[in-house]
Scaffold this active site. Structure first.
Site, PDB file in Angstrom:
ATOM      1  N   HIS A  26       6.051   2.248  -4.729  1.00  0.00           N
ATOM      2  CA  HIS A  26       5.200   1.748  -3.642  1.00  0.00           C
ATOM      3  C   HIS A  26       4.506   0.449  -4.061  1.00  0.00           C
ATOM      4  O   HIS A  26       4.395  -0.502  -3.280  1.00  0.00           O
ATOM      5  CB  HIS A  26       4.173   2.829  -3.287  1.00  0.00           C
ATOM      6  CG  HIS A  26       3.156   2.408  -2.290  1.00  0.00           C
ATOM      7  ND1 HIS A  26       1.884   2.023  -2.652  1.00  0.00           N
ATOM      8  CD2 HIS A  26       3.217   2.307  -0.941  1.00  0.00           C
ATOM      9  CE1 HIS A  26       1.197   1.707  -1.565  1.00  0.00           C
ATOM     10  NE2 HIS A  26       1.984   1.868  -0.519  1.00  0.00           N
TER      11      HIS A  26
ATOM     12  N   GLU B 217       6.919  -2.395  -3.857  1.00  0.00           N
ATOM     13  CA  GLU B 217       7.130  -2.791  -2.451  1.00  0.00           C
ATOM     14  C   GLU B 217       6.045  -3.767  -2.001  1.00  0.00           C
ATOM     15  O   GLU B 217       6.322  -4.787  -1.367  1.00  0.00           O
ATOM     16  CB  GLU B 217       7.133  -1.548  -1.564  1.00  0.00           C
ATOM     17  CG  GLU B 217       7.254  -1.830  -0.077  1.00  0.00           C
ATOM     18  CD  GLU B 217       6.271  -1.023   0.742  1.00  0.00           C
ATOM     19  OE1 GLU B 217       5.556  -1.624   1.569  1.00  0.00           O
ATOM     20  OE2 GLU B 217       6.214   0.205   0.567  1.00  0.00           O
ATOM     21  N   HIS B 218       4.796  -3.464  -2.352  1.00  0.00           N
ATOM     22  CA  HIS B 218       3.677  -4.344  -1.986  1.00  0.00           C
ATOM     23  C   HIS B 218       3.817  -5.725  -2.617  1.00  0.00           C
ATOM     24  O   HIS B 218       3.516  -6.739  -1.988  1.00  0.00           O
ATOM     25  CB  HIS B 218       2.355  -3.717  -2.453  1.00  0.00           C
ATOM     26  CG  HIS B 218       1.732  -2.815  -1.450  1.00  0.00           C
ATOM     27  ND1 HIS B 218       0.458  -3.002  -0.971  1.00  0.00           N
ATOM     28  CD2 HIS B 218       2.194  -1.713  -0.823  1.00  0.00           C
ATOM     29  CE1 HIS B 218       0.161  -2.037  -0.105  1.00  0.00           C
ATOM     30  NE2 HIS B 218       1.203  -1.243  -0.006  1.00  0.00           N
TER      31      HIS B 218
ATOM     32  N   GLU C  15      -6.249   1.620  -0.090  1.00  0.00           N
ATOM     33  CA  GLU C  15      -5.274   2.354   0.736  1.00  0.00           C
ATOM     34  C   GLU C  15      -5.264   3.840   0.365  1.00  0.00           C
ATOM     35  O   GLU C  15      -5.252   4.710   1.237  1.00  0.00           O
ATOM     36  CB  GLU C  15      -3.883   1.746   0.544  1.00  0.00           C
ATOM     37  CG  GLU C  15      -2.809   2.364   1.411  1.00  0.00           C
ATOM     38  CD  GLU C  15      -1.433   1.745   1.177  1.00  0.00           C
ATOM     39  OE1 GLU C  15      -0.433   2.469   1.353  1.00  0.00           O
ATOM     40  OE2 GLU C  15      -1.366   0.547   0.820  1.00  0.00           O
TER      41      GLU C  15
END
Length: 421
Positions: A67, A70-71, A143
């Site tokens: 993840h 991906e960011h 987040e």
């Protein structure tokens, strides 16, 4: 280039394995202005221990790296952000990470060539520094905290934690505040070089294209890389039994929400036939035409209809049933009774065939939407399911196999419930 054709849905898919190992799937669609491309790597949140091809020792990484990567992929060395670049030319762009893979996509009506070049450029050219990693840690921490306060996320994650003792599927895709603070640029580059090798990736393109022309466009935008061997993924041994039978949390919700999980403890590989059969069984047991749903609707037990899904990969498989109700435990008991009744009497042929036709129609309808077909082809590829395999497998479905799956999978001892009230 291999042509795979299905006359039922009247679709053609061209598949090409590029020299650097990238699998490319092209779905030509005449008379559409929309063009869609999605590229993914078989690297998800559960892949936190692996052996890099050519090495002997395993590498273990902090939770949340897929993840985090991906960011970070959008930020470029020249100071631009590819999401902003694509937005400025009127192209919708997005990315997402699942338990099993990471995907980057563009959805365009104009400027596709420019957008495709940008997509292929940023996915193939990572740029990580100590400073931009530190900055991203703060963003992802926010987040994570936001999802910690989200009842829907919490009730789902608690159901996974009830089902699983060891499997990394029980860990949030984003990781934890502690785990992401252990991530540095060296870890990101190591994981990028391992998992973003073209031989571990797939590109799906759908729109009004000629297959030969779009393949040339792909070739023009490919970075040359040596073919890599298979990545050995290491998953902890998961006990067959569930860890906990239930979880209850108190959060800010107007009415209780719940997730019922059914853990599958079979070691056999999930295939298209099994997936379709489970979907038919769930619809028979819990769908809007079911006896149970009518009863719960008339008694006003459910606030919203039941939602259900079969989630699976190479390392886990389970059923998720969710809704909102005044008394979730009552719903849980009713579902267990319904399952027991069907196990004892068996699914009836007429009911099986009716629901089979309904679900078949839903699968056929998916081919009307280029977004859906592209995303599904990518996901299926990483799960080992071939193009059109679901459509073609319907003819092999039968009542005897359905009753066998019902008995094997829907055991009460494998059921858990997570409630947020």
């Amino acid at each position: 280039m291999q042509l795979i054709e299905n006359l039922i849905v009247k679709e053609k898919i061209y598949v090409e394995k590029m020299k650097n190992g990238l699998t490319v799937m092209i779905i030509p669609r005449e008379n559409t202005n929309k063009k869609y491309a999605i590229i993914g790597t078989h690297f998800g949140s559960v892949d936190n221990e692996f052996v890099v091809p050519g090495e002997e020792k395993s590498s273990k990484i902090p939770d949340g790296v897929a993840h985090f990567l991906e960011h970070k992929m959008f930020e470029q060395e020249n100071g631009t952000n590819s999401l902003d670049v694509l937005s400025n030319i009127g192209v919708d762009a997005n990315a997402y990470t699942t338990n099993d893979y990471t995907a980057y996509l563009i959805d365009a009506t104009n400027n596709f060539d420019e957008a495709f070049k940008e997509l292929m450029n940023y996915v193939q050219h990572p740029y990580f520094t100590d400073e931009n990693v530190k900055k991203e840690q703060g963003i992802i921490e926010q987040e994570i905290n936001m999802y910690e306060d989200d009842p829907g996320t919490r009730v789902y994650m608690e159901a996974l934690k009830c089902m699983y003792s060891e499997s990394p599927v029980r860990i949030d895709i984003a990781g934890s505040v502690q785990s992401i603070n252990e991530i540095n640029k060296e870890i990101l580059y190591n994981c990028y070089n391992t998992f973003y090798n073209p031989s571990n990736m797939c590109l799906v393109i759908c729109g009004d294209f000629k297959a030969e022309e779009i393949i040339k466009k792909v070739e023009e935008n490919l970075v040359e890389k040596e073919l890599q061997g298979d990545i050995q993924r290491i998953y902890p041994k998961e006990p067959k039994e569930v860890k906990n039978k239930e979880s209850e949390k108190v959060m800010n919700v107007s009415q209780p929400i719940f997730v019922i999980g059914i853990k599958e403890n079979s070691e056999e590989q999930v295939n298209a036939k099994k997936v379709l059969t489970v979907e038919i069984i769930l619809e028979i047991l819990l769908g809007k035409s079911s006896e149970l749903y009518k009863k719960m609707y008339e008694n006003k037990d459910l606030i919203v209809p039941l939602d259900y899904d079969y989630e699976f990969s190479q390392s886990y498989s389970h059923i998720i049933i969710s809704s909102q109700a005044k008394d979730p435990k009552k719903i849980f008991e009713e579902i267990k009774k319904q399952v027991k009744k069907y196990i004892e009497s068996g699914i009836h042929e007429e009911e099986f065939e009716r629901i089979k036709k309904k679900i078949y129609g839903e699968y056929v309808m998916q081919y009307n939407d280029i977004d859906v077909i592209s995303r599904n082809l990518l996901a299926d590829h990483f799960k080992g399911i071939k193009p059109f395999e679901f459509i073609e497998e319907f003819k092999s479905l039968n009542i005897n196999y359905a009753n066998e799956i019902l008995r094997k999978m829907f055991k009460e001892e494998n059921m858990v419930i997570s409630i947020v009230k």
